[in-house]
Design an enzyme around this catalytic site. Structure first.
Site, PDB file in Angstrom:
ATOM      1  N   HIS A  24       0.876  -1.172   0.000  1.00  0.00           N
ATOM      2  CA  HIS A  24       0.000   0.000   0.000  1.00  0.00           C
ATOM      3  C   HIS A  24       0.910   1.217   0.000  1.00  0.00           C
ATOM      4  O   HIS A  24       1.557   1.515   1.008  1.00  0.00           O
ATOM      5  CB  HIS A  24      -0.892  -0.057   1.255  1.00  0.00           C
ATOM      6  CG  HIS A  24      -2.085   0.826   1.185  1.00  0.00           C
ATOM      7  ND1 HIS A  24      -3.121   0.624   0.301  1.00  0.00           N
ATOM      8  CD2 HIS A  24      -2.431   1.921   1.908  1.00  0.00           C
ATOM      9  CE1 HIS A  24      -4.050   1.551   0.470  1.00  0.00           C
ATOM     10  NE2 HIS A  24      -3.646   2.353   1.443  1.00  0.00           N
ATOM     11  N   LYS A 169     -10.032   6.350  -3.824  1.00  0.00           N
ATOM     12  CA  LYS A 169      -9.067   7.389  -3.447  1.00  0.00           C
ATOM     13  C   LYS A 169      -7.709   6.920  -3.931  1.00  0.00           C
ATOM     14  O   LYS A 169      -7.315   5.776  -3.672  1.00  0.00           O
ATOM     15  CB  LYS A 169      -9.138   7.531  -1.932  1.00  0.00           C
ATOM     16  CG  LYS A 169      -7.992   8.225  -1.260  1.00  0.00           C
ATOM     17  CD  LYS A 169      -8.428   8.682   0.124  1.00  0.00           C
ATOM     18  CE  LYS A 169      -7.332   8.582   1.143  1.00  0.00           C
ATOM     19  NZ  LYS A 169      -7.726   9.163   2.437  1.00  0.00           N
ATOM     20  N   LYS A 171      -3.627   7.391  -4.030  1.00  0.00           N
ATOM     21  CA  LYS A 171      -2.512   7.965  -3.286  1.00  0.00           C
ATOM     22  C   LYS A 171      -1.489   8.500  -4.267  1.00  0.00           C
ATOM     23  O   LYS A 171      -0.953   7.716  -5.083  1.00  0.00           O
ATOM     24  CB  LYS A 171      -1.869   6.883  -2.411  1.00  0.00           C
ATOM     25  CG  LYS A 171      -2.750   6.450  -1.257  1.00  0.00           C
ATOM     26  CD  LYS A 171      -2.838   7.561  -0.240  1.00  0.00           C
ATOM     27  CE  LYS A 171      -3.520   7.099   1.028  1.00  0.00           C
ATOM     28  NZ  LYS A 171      -3.648   8.185   2.002  1.00  0.00           N
ATOM     29  N   ASP A 200      -5.329  11.660  -2.675  1.00  0.00           N
ATOM     30  CA  ASP A 200      -4.745  12.054  -1.389  1.00  0.00           C
ATOM     31  C   ASP A 200      -3.249  12.254  -1.614  1.00  0.00           C
ATOM     32  O   ASP A 200      -2.540  11.317  -1.970  1.00  0.00           O
ATOM     33  CB  ASP A 200      -4.989  10.955  -0.343  1.00  0.00           C
ATOM     34  CG  ASP A 200      -4.584  11.389   1.051  1.00  0.00           C
ATOM     35  OD1 ASP A 200      -4.058  12.519   1.203  1.00  0.00           O
ATOM     36  OD2 ASP A 200      -4.806  10.609   2.004  1.00  0.00           O
ATOM     37  N   GLU A 226      -7.193  15.719  -1.327  1.00  0.00           N
ATOM     38  CA  GLU A 226      -6.980  15.641   0.124  1.00  0.00           C
ATOM     39  C   GLU A 226      -5.559  16.061   0.478  1.00  0.00           C
ATOM     40  O   GLU A 226      -4.597  15.581  -0.126  1.00  0.00           O
ATOM     41  CB  GLU A 226      -7.248  14.187   0.559  1.00  0.00           C
ATOM     42  CG  GLU A 226      -7.025  13.905   2.016  1.00  0.00           C
ATOM     43  CD  GLU A 226      -7.493  12.482   2.384  1.00  0.00           C
ATOM     44  OE1 GLU A 226      -8.250  11.854   1.604  1.00  0.00           O
ATOM     45  OE2 GLU A 226      -7.087  12.006   3.455  1.00  0.00           O
ATOM     46  N   ASP A 251      -6.817  16.781   6.068  1.00  0.00           N
ATOM     47  CA  ASP A 251      -6.654  15.510   6.783  1.00  0.00           C
ATOM     48  C   ASP A 251      -5.587  15.670   7.875  1.00  0.00           C
ATOM     49  O   ASP A 251      -5.909  15.930   9.037  1.00  0.00           O
ATOM     50  CB  ASP A 251      -6.309  14.379   5.803  1.00  0.00           C
ATOM     51  CG  ASP A 251      -6.165  13.036   6.507  1.00  0.00           C
ATOM     52  OD1 ASP A 251      -6.528  12.939   7.689  1.00  0.00           O
ATOM     53  OD2 ASP A 251      -5.676  12.063   5.891  1.00  0.00           O
ATOM     54  N   LYS A 275     -11.052  11.771  11.892  1.00  0.00           N
ATOM     55  CA  LYS A 275     -10.483  10.502  12.367  1.00  0.00           C
ATOM     56  C   LYS A 275     -10.541  10.495  13.888  1.00  0.00           C
ATOM     57  O   LYS A 275     -10.135  11.487  14.518  1.00  0.00           O
ATOM     58  CB  LYS A 275      -9.032  10.365  11.899  1.00  0.00           C
ATOM     59  CG  LYS A 275      -8.911  10.343  10.374  1.00  0.00           C
ATOM     60  CD  LYS A 275      -7.494  10.126   9.904  1.00  0.00           C
ATOM     61  CE  LYS A 275      -7.476  10.034   8.372  1.00  0.00           C
ATOM     62  NZ  LYS A 275      -6.128   9.918   7.830  1.00  0.00           N
ATOM     63  N   GLU A 329     -14.089   6.071   4.555  1.00  0.00           N
ATOM     64  CA  GLU A 329     -13.082   5.166   3.976  1.00  0.00           C
ATOM     65  C   GLU A 329     -12.752   4.086   5.014  1.00  0.00           C
ATOM     66  O   GLU A 329     -11.589   3.743   5.214  1.00  0.00           O
ATOM     67  CB  GLU A 329     -11.827   5.955   3.567  1.00  0.00           C
ATOM     68  CG  GLU A 329     -11.214   6.739   4.725  1.00  0.00           C
ATOM     69  CD  GLU A 329     -10.010   7.584   4.348  1.00  0.00           C
ATOM     70  OE1 GLU A 329      -9.759   7.792   3.154  1.00  0.00           O
ATOM     71  OE2 GLU A 329      -9.317   8.038   5.271  1.00  0.00           O
TER      72      GLU A 329
HETATM   73  C1  MUC Z   1      -4.772   8.993   4.878  1.00  0.00           C
HETATM   74  O1  MUC Z   1      -3.937   9.866   4.787  1.00  0.00           O
HETATM   75  O2  MUC Z   1      -5.904   9.292   4.560  1.00  0.00           O
HETATM   76  C2  MUC Z   1      -6.478   6.480   4.720  1.00  0.00           C
HETATM   77  C3  MUC Z   1      -6.753   5.669   3.671  1.00  0.00           C
HETATM   78  C4  MUC Z   1      -5.543   5.238   3.144  1.00  0.00           C
HETATM   79  O3  MUC Z   1      -5.348   4.496   2.195  1.00  0.00           O
HETATM   80  O4  MUC Z   1      -4.530   5.813   3.852  1.00  0.00           O
HETATM   81  C5  MUC Z   1      -5.068   6.459   4.979  1.00  0.00           C
HETATM   82  C6  MUC Z   1      -4.370   7.654   5.425  1.00  0.00           C
HETATM   83 MG    MG Z   2      -5.281  11.349   4.019  1.00  0.00          MG
END
Ligand code: MUC
Ligand code: MG
Length: 377
Positions: A24, A169, A171, A200, A226, A251, A275, A329
């Site tokens: 991941h 989402k 990354k 994100d 994000e 976030d 969170k 999420e």
């Molecule tokens: C984040 O920064 O949002 C949340 C979902 C994911 O894949 O990583 C986290 C952290």
């Molecule tokens: Mg995030």
């Protein structure tokens, strides 16, 4: 204030290092394993409450690590808790906070375990202690973070086919802005209107990167960006928000109600990723939601990729929010190869179903926990 004779007998911290189903990739770390931090509080009436303080990538994401959380709970928090009234989470958290600074994740796990225990004692779901549910299931996004465009598209198609996720989402932030945007645009083109695609950046961009990137992402049909820039740069977030039409979500910038107030005052975000760990617990997260609601800021139920305990604790709270325009999420347990519950959490029709039972509504498989812990040594 009425003191009961039900006392806290023990507080245990369990670290559980589990493999992820695939690497991941975030801009701050590539996760091949996830170390769950579980807290178990036993009371003198036999009731056991559970909480979770899991974080991402050791110290790569936040300033508390799994090991520091365990040490700080064992050394500084357990002695304050043992022998005191188990029935008032508020009184216990007030006492703890007057003994220490910071430690939001550790405090979240303890608060959750106290609320779980008290809700079980009263025979009600934890959500009842926060005013009751307005929904029994929550939409859940999935993070595409394999680092490979074709693999991400195949993964998204599979999730759509099995009706588990239709919000994705991505990354980004580890590569050059244009390369990242090309990756995102290819995924959005493949999925079209069948899915919402969001990104994100995990703070990786400079403000100029973000000016370029946010414009291109909007043109590619992306719905949300994000945490594009550093968490402390609220003024930069405000500028980006005013100069772009694509919604901006805070976030890492949100460490509880005080940040929520400051960001709302600066009009520096359109959406908050709430969170429970980052907010220092369920009550802190409820306060973040209240500030967002008053300031017309949208809500998104975030995760620190916790296992089942933190995931369902978050769900119990998020189910009480009247407005949750951006969904959640809460997929953390699905990223792990091992099950720790007697009955797994139910994900179906793109939503996580909330259990009806008392407290968190889950039952941990303690034999399985012991087995998985033994395997680590
Ligand atoms: C984040 O920064 O949002 C949340 C979902 C994911 O894949 O990583 C986290 C952290
Ligand atoms: Mg995030």
């Amino acid at each position: 204030m009425s003191e009961t004779s039900i006392k806290i007998e023990s507080v245990d911290v369990l670290l559980l290092d589990l493999p992820t189903i695939r690497p991941h990739q975030l801009s701050v770390a590539t996760m091949r394993r996830q170390k769950l931090v579980l807290v178990r509080i036993r009371a003198s009436d036999g009731i056991v409450g559970w909480g979770e303080a899991t974080t991402i990538g050791g110290l790569a994401y936040g300033e508390e690590s799994p090991e520091s959380i365990r040490t700080n709970i064992d050394t500084y928090m357990t002695p304050v808790l043992v022998g005191t009234d188990a029935t008032s989470p508020n009184a216990r958290m007030f006492a703890l906070r007057s003994h220490l600074q910071g430690n939001r994740f550790a405090l979240c796990a303890i608060e959750t375990a106290l609320y779980d225990g008290q809700a079980r004692r009263l025979g009600v779901p934890l959500s009842d202690l926060f005013g009751g549910r307005v929904r029994d299931s929550l939409p859940v996004a999935w993070t595409l973070a394999s680092g490979d465009t074709a693999r991400d598209i195949a993964e998204a198609e599979h999730m759509l086919d099995i009706r588990r996720h239709r919000v994705f989402k991505l990354k980004i932030g580890a590569r050059d802005v244009r390369a990242d945007v090309a990756h995102v645009a290819a995924i959005k083109r493949a999925l079209g209107d069948r899915a919402s695609v969001r990104v994100d950046v995990n703070q990786a961009w400079s403000e100029t990167d973000a000016m370029l990137g946010m414009g291109m992402l909007q043109d590619a049909g992306v719905d949300l960006v994000e945490q594009p820039i550093a968490a402390h740069d609220i003024e930069g977030m405000r500028r980006l928000r005013t100069m772009n039409r694509i919604p901006l979500m805070a976030d890492e910038a949100l460490h509880g109600p005080l940040d929520a107030f400051r960001i709302a005052e600066s009009r520096a975000a359109d959406v908050y990723a709430i969170k429970i760990t980052q907010s220092g617990g369920l009550r802190g997260a409820q306060q973040v939601a209240a500030i967002a609601e008053s300031a017309n800021i949208g809500l998104y139920g975030g995760t620190m990729l916790e296992g089942a305990v933190g995931t369902i604790a978050s769900a119990q709270l998020f189910a009480t929010f009247p407005e949750l325009a951006w969904g959640t999420e809460l997929f953390g347990p699905l990223l792990l190869t091992e099950e720790i519950l007697r009955t797994p959490l139910q994900y179906r029709d793109f939503e996580l179903q909330l259990p009806a039972g008392p407290g968190l509504g889950i039952e941990l498989d303690e034999d399985r926990l012991a087995f998985l812990q033994r395997q680590q040594h």
